[in-house]
Design an enzyme around this catalytic site. Structure first.
Site, PDB file in Angstrom:
ATOM      1  N   LYS A  10      45.690  33.791  52.550  1.00 40.45           N
ATOM      2  CA  LYS A  10      44.290  33.457  53.023  1.00 40.45           C
ATOM      3  C   LYS A  10      43.851  33.809  54.390  1.00 40.45           C
ATOM      4  CE  LYS A  10      44.516  29.662  49.475  1.00 40.45           C
ATOM      5  NZ  LYS A  10      44.367  28.527  49.205  1.00 40.45           N
ATOM      6  N   PHE A  58      35.156  19.631  47.378  1.00 34.57           N
ATOM      7  CA  PHE A  58      35.621  20.527  48.498  1.00 34.57           C
ATOM      8  C   PHE A  58      35.460  21.809  48.200  1.00 34.57           C
ATOM      9  CE2 PHE A  58      39.495  19.865  45.616  1.00 34.57           C
ATOM     10  CZ  PHE A  58      39.623  21.122  45.161  1.00 34.57           C
ATOM     11  N   ARG A  86      54.659  29.827  42.592  1.00 36.08           N
ATOM     12  CA  ARG A  86      54.494  28.504  42.851  1.00 36.08           C
ATOM     13  C   ARG A  86      55.441  27.898  43.896  1.00 36.08           C
ATOM     14  NH1 ARG A  86      48.830  27.287  42.328  1.00 36.08           N
ATOM     15  NH2 ARG A  86      49.630  25.066  41.984  1.00 36.08           N
ATOM     16  N   THR A  92      50.226  22.235  47.399  1.00 35.81           N
ATOM     17  CA  THR A  92      48.827  22.474  47.912  1.00 35.81           C
ATOM     18  C   THR A  92      48.844  21.946  49.190  1.00 35.81           C
ATOM     19  OG1 THR A  92      48.096  22.180  45.645  1.00 35.81           O
ATOM     20  CG2 THR A  92      46.451  22.382  47.362  1.00 35.81           C
ATOM     21  N   ARG A 103      54.248  27.527  52.551  1.00 36.50           N
ATOM     22  CA  ARG A 103      53.312  26.570  53.051  1.00 36.50           C
ATOM     23  C   ARG A 103      53.837  25.628  54.198  1.00 36.50           C
ATOM     24  NH1 ARG A 103      49.789  25.564  47.319  1.00 36.50           N
ATOM     25  NH2 ARG A 103      48.266  27.170  47.616  1.00 36.50           N
ATOM     26  N   ASN A 113      45.758  26.370  53.665  1.00 38.52           N
ATOM     27  CA  ASN A 113      47.207  26.381  53.244  1.00 38.52           C
ATOM     28  C   ASN A 113      47.545  27.734  53.037  1.00 38.52           C
ATOM     29  OD1 ASN A 113      45.708  26.982  50.945  1.00 38.52           O
ATOM     30  ND2 ASN A 113      46.372  25.190  49.705  1.00 38.52           N
TER      31      ASN A 113
HETATM   32  P1  ATP Z   1      45.835  27.705  45.099  1.00 37.77           P
HETATM   33  O1  ATP Z   1      44.708  27.656  43.799  1.00 37.77           O
HETATM   34  O2  ATP Z   1      44.694  28.330  46.329  1.00 37.77           O
HETATM   35  O3  ATP Z   1      46.904  28.657  44.914  1.00 37.77           O
HETATM   36  P2  ATP Z   1      46.496  25.111  44.510  1.00 37.77           P
HETATM   37  O4  ATP Z   1      46.702  25.800  43.179  1.00 37.77           O
HETATM   38  O5  ATP Z   1      47.726  24.702  45.003  1.00 37.77           O
HETATM   39  O6  ATP Z   1      45.982  26.330  45.389  1.00 37.77           O
HETATM   40  P3  ATP Z   1      44.030  23.922  43.641  1.00 37.77           P
HETATM   41  O7  ATP Z   1      44.414  22.523  43.303  1.00 37.77           O
HETATM   42  O8  ATP Z   1      43.974  25.031  42.611  1.00 37.77           O
HETATM   43  O9  ATP Z   1      45.650  23.934  44.581  1.00 37.77           O
HETATM   44  O10 ATP Z   1      42.980  23.902  44.795  1.00 37.77           O
HETATM   45  C1  ATP Z   1      42.749  25.110  45.301  1.00 37.77           C
HETATM   46  C2  ATP Z   1      42.663  25.235  46.634  1.00 37.77           C
HETATM   47  O11 ATP Z   1      41.344  24.432  47.022  1.00 37.77           O
HETATM   48  C3  ATP Z   1      43.738  24.883  47.540  1.00 37.77           C
HETATM   49  O12 ATP Z   1      44.615  25.881  47.872  1.00 37.77           O
HETATM   50  C4  ATP Z   1      43.068  24.215  48.739  1.00 37.77           C
HETATM   51  O13 ATP Z   1      43.022  25.495  49.578  1.00 37.77           O
HETATM   52  C5  ATP Z   1      41.820  23.813  48.193  1.00 37.77           C
HETATM   53  N1  ATP Z   1      41.963  22.245  48.495  1.00 37.77           N
HETATM   54  C6  ATP Z   1      42.410  21.477  47.229  1.00 37.77           C
HETATM   55  N2  ATP Z   1      42.393  20.324  47.444  1.00 37.77           N
HETATM   56  C7  ATP Z   1      41.779  20.342  48.568  1.00 37.77           C
HETATM   57  C8  ATP Z   1      41.245  19.003  49.459  1.00 37.77           C
HETATM   58  N3  ATP Z   1      41.405  17.723  48.994  1.00 37.77           N
HETATM   59  N4  ATP Z   1      40.431  19.289  50.424  1.00 37.77           N
HETATM   60  C9  ATP Z   1      40.287  20.528  50.754  1.00 37.77           C
HETATM   61  N5  ATP Z   1      40.501  21.794  50.272  1.00 37.77           N
HETATM   62  C10 ATP Z   1      41.487  21.391  49.205  1.00 37.77           C
HETATM   63 MG    MG Z   2      45.038  26.587  41.929  1.00 31.56          MG
END
Ligand code: ATP
Ligand code: MG
Length: 138
Positions: A10, A58, A86, A92, A103, A113
């Site tokens: 990212k 978000f 993962r 996350t 992370r 992240n």
């Molecule tokens: P990614 O999809 O990026 O691999 P993830 O699967 O761990 O991450 P998701 O729930 O899919 O998490 O959320 C996608 C992305 O949105 C997160 O990686 C983060 O960058 C952002 N995100 C998630 N929750 C929040 C939050 N509460 N506030 C701000 N950004 C958030």
């Molecule tokens: Mg995701």
């Protein structure tokens, strides 16, 4: 069985100069880098990529961030690639990420992240196709 997943280094990690160190972690963990490139995406392109999160509070912040600077999208391959990436990424929210995860080492906040990883086979297929053409995936 060998499986492909999709990942993005990212904008925060690229800006801080952590792309190389993150790739080293990924290779050390046994992933083959099938394809990788450096691109900058528009807000609209980020919205298309993260469409499943469109209703989340978000979403604006997330797509603004993902279009704020260069990223490294990539396709990775190994046995159990989706789940293993993962695990290597960590939670996350980096504050909750386990010791030794990407992370934990490189991410500053839940928004910024460092790395993305597909969460299922169907999402991996969609995400690979979003960034890579067939000829780039040999
Ligand atoms: P990614 O999809 O990026 O691999 P993830 O699967 O761990 O991450 P998701 O729930 O899919 O998490 O959320 C996608 C992305 O949105 C997160 O990686 C983060 O960058 C952002 N995100 C998630 N929750 C929040 C939050 N509460 N506030 C701000 N950004 C958030
Ligand atoms: Mg995701």
């Amino acid at each position: 069985m060998s499986q492909r997943t999709f990942s993005i280094i990212k904008p925060d990690a690229v800006k801080k100069g952590h792309a190389g160190a993150i790739l080293a972690e990924i290779e050390k963990a046994g992933f083959k880098i099938v394809s990788i490139k450096k691109v900058s995406i528009s807000k609209a392109q980020a919205e298309g990529f993260y469409h499943v999160h469109a209703a989340r509070p978000f979403f604006g912040e997330l797509t603004e961030f993902m279009s704020s600077g260069p990223i490294f999208p990539m396709v990775l391959e190994k046995d159990n690639a989706i789940a293993d990436l993962r695990k290597l990424m960590g939670a996350t929210n980096p504050a909750q990420a386990e010791e030794g995860t990407i992370r934990k080492k490189f991410a500053a906040s839940i928004g910024e992240n460092a790395i993305h990883g597909s969460d299922a086979e169907e999402t991996a297929a969609f995400e690979i196709g979003y960034f890579f053409a067939g000829y780039e995936l040999k």
